[in-house]
Design an enzyme around this catalytic site. Structure first.
Site, PDB file in Angstrom:
ATOM      1  N   GLY A 104      50.536  40.687  42.860  1.00  0.00           N
ATOM      2  CA  GLY A 104      50.219  39.469  42.118  1.00  0.00           C
ATOM      3  C   GLY A 104      49.833  39.774  40.696  1.00  0.00           C
ATOM      4  O   GLY A 104      49.632  40.926  40.331  1.00  0.00           O
ATOM      5  N   THR A 139      43.880  38.355  39.923  1.00  0.00           N
ATOM      6  CA  THR A 139      43.922  37.394  41.016  1.00  0.00           C
ATOM      7  C   THR A 139      43.086  37.869  42.201  1.00  0.00           C
ATOM      8  O   THR A 139      43.079  37.233  43.245  1.00  0.00           O
ATOM      9  CB  THR A 139      45.371  37.158  41.488  1.00  0.00           C
ATOM     10  OG1 THR A 139      46.043  38.406  41.536  1.00  0.00           O
ATOM     11  CG2 THR A 139      46.083  36.231  40.540  1.00  0.00           C
ATOM     12  N   THR A 160      41.995  43.843  43.848  1.00  0.00           N
ATOM     13  CA  THR A 160      40.993  44.878  44.060  1.00  0.00           C
ATOM     14  C   THR A 160      39.828  44.320  44.871  1.00  0.00           C
ATOM     15  O   THR A 160      39.307  44.966  45.783  1.00  0.00           O
ATOM     16  CB  THR A 160      40.499  45.410  42.703  1.00  0.00           C
ATOM     17  OG1 THR A 160      41.625  45.747  41.904  1.00  0.00           O
ATOM     18  CG2 THR A 160      39.625  46.623  42.880  1.00  0.00           C
ATOM     19  N   GLU A 193      47.151  17.637  14.378  1.00  0.00           N
ATOM     20  CA  GLU A 193      46.684  17.547  15.779  1.00  0.00           C
ATOM     21  C   GLU A 193      46.909  16.154  16.344  1.00  0.00           C
ATOM     22  O   GLU A 193      47.324  15.998  17.491  1.00  0.00           O
ATOM     23  CB  GLU A 193      45.202  17.925  15.878  1.00  0.00           C
ATOM     24  CG  GLU A 193      44.891  19.386  15.558  1.00  0.00           C
ATOM     25  CD  GLU A 193      45.742  20.368  16.345  1.00  0.00           C
ATOM     26  OE1 GLU A 193      46.141  20.052  17.484  1.00  0.00           O
ATOM     27  OE2 GLU A 193      46.025  21.466  15.815  1.00  0.00           O
TER      28      GLU A 193
HETATM   29  P1  ADP Z   1      43.085  42.375  40.212  1.00  0.00           P
HETATM   30  O1  ADP Z   1      42.757  43.618  40.923  1.00  0.00           O
HETATM   31  O2  ADP Z   1      43.988  41.461  40.987  1.00  0.00           O
HETATM   32  O3  ADP Z   1      43.586  42.548  38.821  1.00  0.00           O
HETATM   33  P2  ADP Z   1      40.294  41.928  40.516  1.00  0.00           P
HETATM   34  O4  ADP Z   1      40.205  41.998  41.983  1.00  0.00           O
HETATM   35  O5  ADP Z   1      39.882  43.143  39.778  1.00  0.00           O
HETATM   36  O6  ADP Z   1      41.747  41.522  40.052  1.00  0.00           O
HETATM   37  O7  ADP Z   1      39.467  40.678  40.022  1.00  0.00           O
HETATM   38  C1  ADP Z   1      38.621  40.726  38.916  1.00  0.00           C
HETATM   39  C2  ADP Z   1      37.465  39.784  39.094  1.00  0.00           C
HETATM   40  O8  ADP Z   1      37.891  38.440  39.098  1.00  0.00           O
HETATM   41  C3  ADP Z   1      36.762  39.961  40.407  1.00  0.00           C
HETATM   42  O9  ADP Z   1      35.785  40.946  40.327  1.00  0.00           O
HETATM   43  C4  ADP Z   1      36.151  38.594  40.652  1.00  0.00           C
HETATM   44  O10 ADP Z   1      34.928  38.461  39.983  1.00  0.00           O
HETATM   45  C5  ADP Z   1      37.139  37.668  40.006  1.00  0.00           C
HETATM   46  N1  ADP Z   1      38.047  37.090  40.997  1.00  0.00           N
HETATM   47  C6  ADP Z   1      39.387  37.246  41.018  1.00  0.00           C
HETATM   48  N2  ADP Z   1      39.930  36.564  42.041  1.00  0.00           N
HETATM   49  C7  ADP Z   1      38.912  35.986  42.696  1.00  0.00           C
HETATM   50  C8  ADP Z   1      38.830  35.154  43.847  1.00  0.00           C
HETATM   51  N3  ADP Z   1      39.920  34.775  44.540  1.00  0.00           N
HETATM   52  N4  ADP Z   1      37.608  34.737  44.250  1.00  0.00           N
HETATM   53  C9  ADP Z   1      36.520  35.097  43.561  1.00  0.00           C
HETATM   54  N5  ADP Z   1      36.525  35.882  42.481  1.00  0.00           N
HETATM   55  C10 ADP Z   1      37.710  36.325  42.030  1.00  0.00           C
HETATM   56 ZN    ZN Z   2      50.266  22.438  16.376  1.00  0.00          ZN
HETATM   57 MG    MG Z   3      42.811  45.509  40.134  1.00  0.00          MG
END
Ligand code: ADP
Ligand code: ZN
Ligand code: MG
Length: 624
Positions: free
Chosen positions: A218, A222, A225, A439
């Site tokens: 994704g 999102t 991790t 605008e």
């Molecule tokens: P990715 O690994 O997909 O790039 P992360 O897992 O590192 O994204 O997400 C970064 C932060 O965004 C998380 O630590 C959390 O705080 C927030 N976050 C992202 N998705 C969610 C979710 N579905 N629910 C709650 N927090 C989220």
């Molecule tokens: Zn404009």
């Molecule tokens: Mg990540």
């Protein structure tokens, strides 16, 4: 109060301390040879003075050592001093010493000769062989450690066989599925894995073995991790987390060794989870162009081998995350390896509400209108939403409040989208007028078309992103499909700013540069990817390369067609621009009134704007 010395923590030995210890021992051994002389001031004299002092009867003690004579003498009944002189071959010396007087109680000089002692064979061996070896070992060890720390945790130096990688399993993860909002489908799949780790028997008894690996796919932010950690937290098993880039090492072969180590450690700790974040760093397609014994390729091969090699019933589950699934090697994705693919999409309206809720739990807040905030953040990822909540909390503190309010959130949405307000930036009256009309031009064109999201807010407060003002449109619901009309109206809205500049101010400015970019991209996509130009029917003319990262495209058509596409795009934009011009020139009264309002207040809400439109149209109806 007295300190309890025994309770002080014992410091761990430093290799240098051992080294110092050896040196100390050598010094002490040497010191034993001259027990009485160390630590005294020694005066050098000649042999004649020595004989003179002996004859005058003031010498107390004489010590002869190889080719030196040390002696002590008490001059004029005062302090005893120590002297040193060279030895002369003097056969009568002993006679002289025996005969001479001395201040000693027995009236005799005490004298002796020290025969240089041969070191014991053991000591010799220690000094000759062990000590240099020890010193070399210490130096080598220390250098190795320094180099390792410079190369990062997994670095390795002059070591063969194992990678020396310290991959620590995190056994106590607090993250749970409750921390991950939305993403229900992903959670469902992962719950099965958690259940398997809890009681593998249930699955093995029937003969099933769970997928060895699941790939989380994704756009960035999102929660990939996050959800991987949540799986470990729910399953309460050790969690080996490693980033794909950590495998790519300075030395050839180290990445592969590290993979081997990782799987070895994990098998010992089973049941457990291995999580490889950003797996595209090693999992990229092996392509012919760069064929060869490249480090990354070796690492990937090792990973493939390890994934085949271990027993799926043992309870080692491999999760991996990537935002570039299309770049992964096909071999990684075949059944038996990462055979499950878990899609993590940008959250929809409900998902955004849920994510905002999760993060609002961490801050003190007033009652919040989640709906407004969630609607204003269409297209935002979970990470951005988390950031928005945090920005809102920071704003609340700045404003001296103890609770976060809806307006904090709304303002921080704008901060995240358009940058912070730039208070210092002053626009001249003329510039301000142009920005205001620009605008309002966008807003009016948007409001006068049916397939267009309602205007939410218009402001002409400069932002740090460089925007001098912007018009915010917020959809009332969530639209999954977009029709040709929707997109065309969107282009018209984008051209509305420039159209207003032309018609009202009789000029064109650089303020439309971002509009031009967006309108062109949209029109191009309509022609090349959505089949909306009529001319090319359903022929695809472009492919998207990185769907989750920016989405850059490449043409898949002949150069002739490419030139023709440009014509088609231009035609579409021109058409939209004409439409915008028409709308504006037919509604000049609204333009003037709304722009005046905006210049005075700097911000105008969607409601206020609609009121102005309503008032003007009613007036116009009466007049006609
Ligand atoms: P990715 O690994 O997909 O790039 P992360 O897992 O590192 O994204 O997400 C970064 C932060 O965004 C998380 O630590 C959390 O705080 C927030 N976050 C992202 N998705 C969610 C979710 N579905 N629910 C709650 N927090 C989220
Ligand atoms: Zn404009
Ligand atoms: Mg990540």
């Amino acid at each position: 109060m007295k300190q309890d010395v025994q309770n002080q923590p014992v410091k761990k030995g430093n290799p240098y301390m051992g080294f110092l210890g050896v040196i100390l021992i050598v010094l002490i051994l040497n010191g034993l040879v001259f027990p009485k002389l160390t630590g005294q001031q020694i005066i050098s004299t000649d042999y004649g003075t020595f004989i003179e002092k002996v004859d005058s009867g003031i010498v107390k003690e004489v010590m002869i050592k190889s080719n030196q004579i040390f002696f002590t003498a008490q001059e004029n009944g005062g302090k005893t001093k120590t002297f040193q002189t060279g030895e002369v071959n003097d056969p009568q010396l002993v006679d002289r010493l025996l005969k001479a007087d001395s201040p000693n109680p027995d009236g005799k000089i005490a004298f002796n000769q020290i025969i240089p002692e041969e070191n014991s064979p053991i000591l010799n061996f220690l000094l000759m062989w062990i000590l240099p070896g020890l010193i070399f070992y210490i130096i080598w060890h220390q250098t190795r450690k320094t180099i390792q720390s410079r190369m990062g945790a997994g670095g390795n130096f002059m070591s063969f066989g194992d990678s020396g990688a310290k991959i620590y399993a995190d056994a106590d993860i607090k993250t749970t599925f409750a921390d991950v909002a939305g993403q229900e489908e992903a959670k469902d799949t992962l719950k099965e894995i958690v259940d398997f780790l809890h009681n593998p028997k249930k699955y093995t008894e029937i003969g099933a073995s769970l997928p060895k690996g699941a790939l989380l796919v994704g756009p960035p932010g999102t929660g990939k991790t996050l959800i991987a950690r949540a799986v470990a937290g729910e399953a309460k098993v050790p969690f080996f987390a490693i980033s794909g880039s950590e495998f790519v090492q300075m030395f050839v072969g180290m990445g592969a060794a590290k993979v081997r180590d990782l799987f070895k450690q994990a098998t010992e700790k089973a049941p457990c989870i291995i999580f490889i974040d950003e797996i595209d760093a090693i999992g990229k397609k092996r392509d012919g162009a760069f064929a060869g014994n490249d480090e990354r390729e070796q690492t990937l091969n090792q990973l493939l081998t390890e994934m085949d090699g271990f027993d799926g019933r043992k309870g080692v589950v491999i999760l991996a995350a990537t935002n570039r699934p299309e770049s992964l090697d096909k071999a990684l994705l075949r059944p038996g390896r990462f055979d499950r693919r878990i899609q993590m999409d940008l959250p929809d309206l409900e998902g955004r509400k849920a994510i905002l809720n999760v993060h609002l739990k961490k801050v003190k807040h007033d009652s919040i209108d989640l709906d407004i905030v969630a609607r204003a953040t269409a297209g935002s990822s979970g990470a951005e939403l988390a950031n928005i909540v945090n920005e809102a909390a920071l704003r609340a503190v700045r404003m001296g409040r103890t609770l976060v309010t809806t307006s904090d959130l709304e303002e921080s949405v704008e901060t995240v989208i358009a940058g912070a307000q730039r208070k210092g930036k002053v626009l001249s009256a003329g510039e301000k007028k142009i920005v205001a009309y620009h605008e309002i031009g966008h807003a009016l064109v948007a409001a006068m078309q049916s397939h267009s999201a309602p205007v939410h807010k218009i402001t002409i407060i400069p932002r740090t992103s460089g925007a001098l003002g912007y018009t915010m449109q917020v959809d009332s619901g969530e639209q999954v499909l977009q029709s040709k009309e929707d997109l065309f109206n969107r282009i018209a809205t984008l051209t509305g700013g420039r159209a207003a500049e032309e018609i009202v101010c009789n000029t064109v400015t650089t303020g439309a540069s971002n509009d031009i970019e967006q309108a062109t991209r949209l029109a191009r996509a309509m022609v090349t990817r959505y089949g909306m130009s009529g001319k090319y029917d359903m022929m695809g003319l472009e492919t998207v390369n990185n769907a989750y990262l920016g989405g850059d495209t490449s043409l898949t058509c002949s150069t002739d067609t490419a030139a023709d596409i440009d014509q088609e795009v231009l035609r579409m934009i021109k058409e939209a621009h004409d439409k915008a011009r028409k709308i504006i020139s037919e509604n000049m009264e609204i333009m003037h009134e709304a722009a005046a309002f905006l210049m005075e207040k700097e911000t105008i809400t969607g409601q206020e704007f609609m009121d102005i439109i309503h008032r003007c149209t009613v007036k116009a109806d009466k007049n006609s």
